[in-house]
Design a protein around this motif. Structure first.
Motif, PDB file in Angstrom:
ATOM      1  N   PRO A  46      11.525 -25.053  39.705  1.00  8.79           N
ATOM      2  CA  PRO A  46      11.685 -26.325  39.003  1.00  8.79           C
ATOM      3  C   PRO A  46      11.138 -26.297  37.576  1.00  8.79           C
ATOM      4  O   PRO A  46      10.045 -25.812  37.334  1.00  8.79           O
ATOM      5  CB  PRO A  46      10.883 -27.303  39.870  1.00  8.79           C
ATOM      6  N   TYR A  47      11.911 -26.794  36.653  1.00  3.57           N
ATOM      7  CA  TYR A  47      11.551 -26.882  35.235  1.00  3.57           C
ATOM      8  C   TYR A  47      11.385 -25.517  34.576  1.00  3.57           C
ATOM      9  O   TYR A  47      11.041 -25.446  33.404  1.00  3.57           O
ATOM     10  CB  TYR A  47      10.285 -27.719  35.032  1.00  3.57           C
ATOM     11  N   ASP A  91       6.436 -28.479  43.831  1.00  2.00           N
ATOM     12  CA  ASP A  91       7.470 -28.864  42.883  1.00  2.00           C
ATOM     13  C   ASP A  91       7.841 -30.321  43.101  1.00  2.00           C
ATOM     14  O   ASP A  91       8.207 -30.738  44.183  1.00  2.00           O
ATOM     15  CB  ASP A  91       8.692 -27.980  43.061  1.00  2.00           C
ATOM     16  N   THR A  92       7.730 -31.110  42.080  1.00  2.42           N
ATOM     17  CA  THR A  92       8.040 -32.522  42.212  1.00  2.42           C
ATOM     18  C   THR A  92       9.286 -32.843  41.418  1.00  2.42           C
ATOM     19  O   THR A  92       9.219 -33.268  40.273  1.00  2.42           O
ATOM     20  CB  THR A  92       6.864 -33.380  41.725  1.00  2.42           C
ATOM     21  N   THR A  93      10.403 -32.636  42.027  1.00  2.00           N
ATOM     22  CA  THR A  93      11.656 -33.101  41.441  1.00  2.00           C
ATOM     23  C   THR A  93      12.236 -34.130  42.397  1.00  2.00           C
ATOM     24  O   THR A  93      11.987 -34.089  43.592  1.00  2.00           O
ATOM     25  CB  THR A  93      12.669 -31.965  41.264  1.00  2.00           C
ATOM     26  N   ARG A 116      15.201 -34.325  43.216  1.00  2.00           N
ATOM     27  CA  ARG A 116      16.129 -33.600  44.075  1.00  2.00           C
ATOM     28  C   ARG A 116      15.447 -33.145  45.367  1.00  2.00           C
ATOM     29  O   ARG A 116      15.946 -33.397  46.469  1.00  2.00           O
ATOM     30  CB  ARG A 116      16.672 -32.373  43.324  1.00  2.00           C
TER      31      ARG A 116
END
Lengths: 240, 240
Positions: B70-71, A11-13, A15
């Motif tokens: 995420p997303y 997951d690339t956020t 945050r």
DNA sequence: TATTGCAATATTGTCGACAATCTGATTTTC
DNA sequence: GAAAATCAGATTGTCGACAATATTGCAATA
């Protein structure tokens, strides 16, 4: 289980990235206990807006390494003797449970991983990389939790680990000298490979105990230094 | 312990308010396991912007009753047999430790509070308020943690409590009938007042065990119902 | 018919600005 | 001169809007 196993996509956020950065900064002592985290300054340094930063900070507050006072700020937790003693005693209880749960799950792969992590500790010791030494030692120690097939226990331990890592890092920075190069994990690994569960549990208690004794002594000296009102001085400035 | 004790001022941020609202909704089953939390919809219903809502959700994710992809979204955690068994076994270990730590701290005030909370359970039972019954029972149970003088342990247990409350609430809603009015806590309270610590510890294990047995059986029936791929159906809609 | 590609829509992640609150210095008052 | 009131500055909390991503439905294609 069924054919090829794929790992989930990372997951690339922002945050998540921020959480990692902040956690590392805290656990390595780059952010000192009691220090205030200025949202605007950090967000500018990281080139992100305050929204994901604040969300990340909320996570770390729940994780127990930050503490928040509404309208006043968010601070790195203080380290008191009591905190360390608590972490110590809870760790003992959880270790015993983790070994019990992991015991029947020990496969060849477990032993391999055990050796691998033990080697990592030894290498970090040789290289005198104290930070990495703490990390690897905790990872070695975490193996019994990962193999316990008990996600709640693993969760609980990981929360505990954050604090432990922070405490040990503090200690190391204060001593300002490499850790003894004698391998204290040899016996631990040997017992985990053996057939005497009770013995392994007993050793885990005693072994961890030794490391903690010094840690508690160190924390006690810290508290003695600035005894009186507050546990540890709340340094506002820090670094520019 | 010096003179008059004042409670700290209540922090009034929207975020804290939202956390309370959401937690209550989840623990009472108003938000079902697996259900997705639509940020826009909830923020409109609560008349707040998404910023404090999202921060609140981050806290609950770390608290372990929400899970985030995420997303994709943030969902109420699923309840599997394994989850309940894990909560059960960890609870046993922690109980034993908590009783040990609390034992020397038992004062007159402790016994008073013990009776008070026991009364609260009995009253909720008389009134057949199942939700309150769960709450009060857990509060009674939590006393040994509050008096253990061990904040880390208390923290750990509170995290566990969230899950327990959710599980029990699920169970109650499924059975859809009042809980047995027989008081199962009489013996527990009596032993906590006595002089035999080991006996109190043993009873805590067995007593909690009984409650769990039924819970696990219930969860097992749930999983059997929709066996196959997912643990529990992810109902998207919910309530309008 | 099953699969692939694409467009439209819905939802989450992030941003910059404004409002609420705290802190510290300055001024006022006795 | 000391205490209280006031005001300016800084920081946190909240908001509305935009960007990035995922999902859904439908058409195109084999």
């Amino acid at each position: 289980m069924s054919g090829t196993d794929f790992d989930p996509i990372v997951d690339t956020t922002r945050r998540a990235e921020i959480v990692s950065l902040l956690r590392r900064a805290i656990l390595t002592g780059k952010l000192e206990p009691g220090q205030k985290l200025n949202e605007l300054r950090i967000s500018e340094q990281m080139r992100v807006s305050r929204a994901p930063l604040r969300e990340a900070m909320r996570e770390l507050v729940q994780e127990g390494i930050l503490t928040s006072i509404p309208y006043a700020g968010t601070f790195v937790i203080e380290v008191t003797v009591k905190d360390i003693e608590e972490a110590y005693s809870l760790n003992q209880v959880l270790d015993e449970f983790a070994i019990e749960k992991t015991w029947p799950n020990r496969t060849e792969q477990f032993f391999d991983e055990l050796d691998r992590r033990h080697d990592a500790v030894k290498q970090a010791t040789r290289e005198e990389d104290t930070t990495r030494q703490i990390e690897t030692a905790l990872q070695l120690h975490g193996l019994i939790y990962e193999w316990a097939d008990h996600s709640l226990l693993l969760d609980t331990w990981q929360r505990l680990t954050s604090r432990l890592q922070m405490y040990f890092a503090l200690h190391q920075r204060a001593r300002n000298e490499p850790v003894p190069s004698v391998d204290v994990h040899e016996e631990y690994v040997r017992l985990l490979k053996g057939n005497n569960m009770k013995a392994a549990q007993r050793h885990a208690r005693a072994h961890i105990g030794l490391d903690f004794e010094e840690l508690v002594a160190f924390a006690r000296s810290l508290e003695k230094r600035n005894a009186g009102s507050e546990p540890v001085g709340r340094s506002a400035g820090g670094k520019g």
